[in-house]
Each structure stands twice: as structure tokens, then as C-alpha cells.
Design an enzyme around this catalytic site. Structure first.
Site, PDB file in Angstrom:
ATOM      1  N   ARG A 100     -49.318 -11.158 -35.036  1.00 13.23           N
ATOM      2  CA  ARG A 100     -48.471 -12.004 -33.811  1.00 13.23           C
ATOM      3  C   ARG A 100     -49.567 -12.358 -33.050  1.00 13.23           C
ATOM      4  NH1 ARG A 100     -43.020 -12.624 -31.125  1.00 13.23           N
ATOM      5  NH2 ARG A 100     -42.316 -13.341 -32.634  1.00 13.23           N
ATOM      6  N   HIS A 127     -45.452 -21.280 -35.436  1.00 11.37           N
ATOM      7  CA  HIS A 127     -44.493 -20.616 -35.959  1.00 11.37           C
ATOM      8  C   HIS A 127     -44.229 -20.393 -37.729  1.00 11.37           C
ATOM      9  CE1 HIS A 127     -41.977 -16.930 -35.694  1.00 11.37           C
ATOM     10  NE2 HIS A 127     -41.589 -16.897 -34.937  1.00 11.37           N
ATOM     11  N   GLN A 130     -40.700 -18.875 -38.822  1.00 16.02           N
ATOM     12  CA  GLN A 130     -39.604 -19.502 -38.389  1.00 16.02           C
ATOM     13  C   GLN A 130     -38.909 -20.506 -38.995  1.00 16.02           C
ATOM     14  OE1 GLN A 130     -38.035 -17.618 -35.343  1.00 16.02           O
ATOM     15  NE2 GLN A 130     -36.115 -19.024 -36.630  1.00 16.02           N
ATOM     16  N   ASP A 230     -35.678 -24.958 -27.904  1.00 14.01           N
ATOM     17  CA  ASP A 230     -36.289 -23.004 -27.465  1.00 14.01           C
ATOM     18  C   ASP A 230     -36.835 -22.967 -26.673  1.00 14.01           C
ATOM     19  OD1 ASP A 230     -37.537 -20.825 -28.199  1.00 14.01           O
ATOM     20  OD2 ASP A 230     -39.590 -22.349 -29.227  1.00 14.01           O
ATOM     21  N   CYS A 270     -34.770 -20.870 -32.446  1.00 11.66           N
ATOM     22  CA  CYS A 270     -35.035 -19.542 -33.317  1.00 11.66           C
ATOM     23  C   CYS A 270     -35.118 -18.367 -32.276  1.00 11.66           C
ATOM     24  CB  CYS A 270     -36.327 -19.725 -33.109  1.00 11.66           C
ATOM     25  SG  CYS A 270     -37.055 -20.035 -31.265  1.00 11.66           S
ATOM     26  N   ARG A 298     -35.072 -14.737 -41.547  1.00 10.63           N
ATOM     27  CA  ARG A 298     -36.250 -14.370 -41.325  1.00 10.63           C
ATOM     28  C   ARG A 298     -36.425 -13.201 -42.274  1.00 10.63           C
ATOM     29  NH1 ARG A 298     -38.597 -15.119 -36.712  1.00 10.63           N
ATOM     30  NH2 ARG A 298     -40.666 -14.195 -37.627  1.00 10.63           N
TER      31      ARG A 298
HETATM   32  N1   CP Z   1     -37.905 -16.069 -32.736  1.00  9.20           N
HETATM   33  C1   CP Z   1     -38.500 -15.083 -32.833  1.00  9.20           C
HETATM   34  O1   CP Z   1     -40.353 -15.320 -33.421  1.00  9.20           O
HETATM   35  O2   CP Z   1     -38.136 -13.550 -32.230  1.00  9.20           O
HETATM   36  P1   CP Z   1     -39.069 -12.754 -31.477  1.00  9.20           P
HETATM   37  O3   CP Z   1     -39.906 -13.107 -30.697  1.00  9.20           O
HETATM   38  O4   CP Z   1     -38.300 -11.940 -31.169  1.00  9.20           O
HETATM   39  O5   CP Z   1     -39.719 -11.807 -32.449  1.00  9.20           O
END
Ligand code: CP
Length: 317
Positions: A100, A127, A130, A230, A270, A298
Site C-alpha cells: 500500500r 485500488h 477493493q 468514497d 469502500c 475483501r
Molecule cells: N477500503 C479500504 O481499503 O479500507 P482500509 O483503508 O481500512 O484498508
């Protein structure tokens, strides 16, 4: 070596396989699994996370493997060691990387320099984990318990994405909708329209349906099977909070706006959500809000993605 950096890293037929396997993992949760027996995967995170970190750590362990969580600032990468050297060194210790970070080019560089599979766990551009989990969530609702045609259940459905339509989740949904035969309408202020980078990617990948962009949120949700939003302030943009909230306020998903979609439309987010900004608490609590199914899926979908990445190559006869 296979990586999962973009939605397009699996062909639509393979996405069907990922979804079928995710459904099996979900139904058989708790059964011992040895897909990653004896293997360790490292998670390198430069940004905060609840869902992604926990679902990957739990998922890798449920596949029989071990995990190692590395905050970027706790390793030499945070002090200037190159991405390439980091990838080469970590490839000598671990069997896969979940990353990430901010710049999408960084995950591409890690994947190119290392010798283990790399999974994109969010960049500023995409992403993909997701969106696979979201699409699976919809497919299992629409296909029903008995049908195996999970991908077929998505075809022709319309998703409306509201607010910051240039964010990573919106980008990934545009690509995902095109791959899966769905329609996507985006609504936001002019300055938040999808980027030229996304347009180029759609062109290069031959994803010709593209997307509709409008500044009218009611136009976007008309006939929509899904209303999605989002947060308005993505990680790394905190200093722009006041300005962005002012610019995006007409795109908040309220009960009135949600009611303008199809009567059986789902609401998706998300997470994390900021109730009272991009969506009201009333919509988050609506019986057709499926936000916690998205979060749960997820886990199952990422286990299926990892399984697909590490599966031995089939020999051609
Ligand atoms: N939706 C998502 O990626 O959540 P986090 O940032 O908590 O990992």
C-alpha cells in the site's frame, strides 16, 4: 511471475474463477488450507489501513502462511533505500508482497525488480482488491445461491459513482465496470472528472465502453442498480479538507438522492465513511446498504487472488 497490480491483470474468465473460489472459501471458512504452507508474505504499508491490513493478514494465515507487517518508515525504504534494492532483498526472504503506497509507479517498480508476486493494496491511482471484492459482493447478491454464473449476473447493470470521481476507487471501478460488462456513470464537479491517465489506460486496454461523466448527481443515479461513494478527502490530501468538502457538498448521498436510483438499488462504500459528509448516516443504515458485506468479502476475494497468483502454471500438452 504473476502480479496483481491492476484489475486487468486477470482476464474476465479468470475473474470468474477468482469469484468462484472466493465463494468456496467463504462457504468453507474454517477448513484447514495449505495453499501457502511454509510461506511468508510481507505487507509493506505507507498509509493507514483497517480492512486491507486485517483481511490480508487473516487471509494469508487462513491459507496456511505467515505474515510480516512492515511499516515503510520502520524499514530502510523509509530512509531512502531504493525500491529496486528493497524488492531484491525481500524476495530472498519472503514469498510474496502486499503493498500500500502513494505513487502507483512504486508498485510497478517493486514488481519489476523482485522475484515474488506483488499485490497492489491501494495506490493513489488504483485500488483493485477493493473493486474485485465489491463486484463479487454484487455478483453473489444478483446471481443467487445456486447459480455459478457470477460474472453473468453483473452484465448490463449500472453503477453510479458520486463525489470525487477522480479518486483511486472511482478509477478502479471504471476499469472494473468495463471489464465486467457493466455501465458506469460518474457525477462530480468539473474539476473532479476522471484523469487523462485513466482515459489512456482504457484505450491501451481496449476497454471501449468507457464511462459517462456528468455534473448532475440525479442524472447519474437515474436507472442505477448501485449508488457508490468514497470519502472526499483521500489519504495524503488532508490539507485540502475544507476546500474539497465545500466543492463536493452537492454530491453527498442523501436518502433523497438514493431514492432516485432503482427501487432495489444497493448503496456501497469502500469505507471508512465520514457520515454527514459524502453520505448520511440514514443511507449507511439503509437495509440496502451492503457496506459490511463489501468489507467481509475483501477477505474471501483476496484469498482467491493469492491462490490464483501462486497456482502452478499449467503445462501445455
Ligand atoms: N477500503 C479500504 O481499503 O479500507 P482500509 O483503508 O481500512 O484498508
Amino acid at each position: 511471475m504473476r502480479h496483481f497490480l491492476h484489475e486487468t491483470d486477470f482476464a474476465p474468465k479468470e475473474i470468474g474463477d477468482v469469484f468462484a473460489l472466493a465463494r468456496t472459501y467463504k462457504r468453507q471458512r474454517g477448513r484447514p488450507c495449505s495453499v501457502l504452507a511454509g510461506k511468508t508474505w510481507a505487507l509493506i504499508f505507507s498509509k493507514s489501513s483497517t480492512r486491507t491490513r486485517v483481511s490480508f493478514e487473516v487471509g494469508i494465515r487462513e491459507l496456511g502462511g505467515n505474515t510480516l507487517f512492515l511499516n515503510r518508515n520502520d524499514i530502510q525504504l523509509g530512509r531512502g533505500e531504493t525500491i529496486e534494492d528493497t524488492a531484491k532483498v525481500l524476495s530472498r526472504y519472503v514469498h510474496g508482497l502486499v503493498v500500500r503506497t502513494y505513487d502507483h509507479a512504486d508498485v510497478e517498480r517493486l514488481a519489476a525488480a523482485g522475484t515474488v508476486p506483488v499485490i497492489n493494496a491501494l495506490t493513489d491511482f488504483l485500488h483493485p482488491c477493493q473493486i474485485y471484492a465489491d463486484a463479487f459482493t454484487l455478483a453473489e447478491r444478483w446471481a443467487g445461491k445456486r447459480s455459478n454464473n457470477l460474472i453473468g449476473a453483473l452484465k448490463g447493470r449500472k453503477i453510479a459513482f458520486l463525489g470525487d470521481t477522480a479518486c483511486n476507487v472511482a478509477n478502479s471501478w471504471v476499469i472494473g465496470a468495463n471489464l465486467l460488462g457493466m455501465k458506469i456513470s460518474l457525477a462530480g464537479p468539473k474539476g473532479f472528472a476522471p484523469s487523462k491517465t485513466l482515459d489512456r489506460m482504457l484505450e491501451v486496454q481496449g476497454l471501449k465502453e468507457g464511462y459517462q461523466f456528468t455534473t448532475d448527481p440525479y442524472e447519474a443515479v437515474r436507472g442505477a442498480d448501485v449508488v457508490y461513494t468514497d470519502v472526499w478527502v483521500s489519504m495524503g490530501k488532508e490539507e485540502e479538507t475544507r476546500k474539497r468538502v465545500g466543492q463536493l457538498s452537492s454530491y453527498a448521498v442523501t436518502a433523497k438522492l438514493f431514492a432516485a436510483a432503482k427501487p432495489d438499488a444497493f448503496f456501497m462504500h469502500c469505507l471508512p465513511a465520514h457520515p454527514g459528509e459524502e453520505v448520511t448516516q440514514e443511507v449507511l443504515d439503509n437495509p440496502r446498504s451492503i457496506i459490511f458485506d463489501q468489507a467481509e468479502n475483501r477477505l474471501h476475494v483476496q484469498k482467491a487472488i493469492i491462490t490464483k497468483l501462486v497456482a502452478p502454471k499449467k503445462r501445455s500438452s
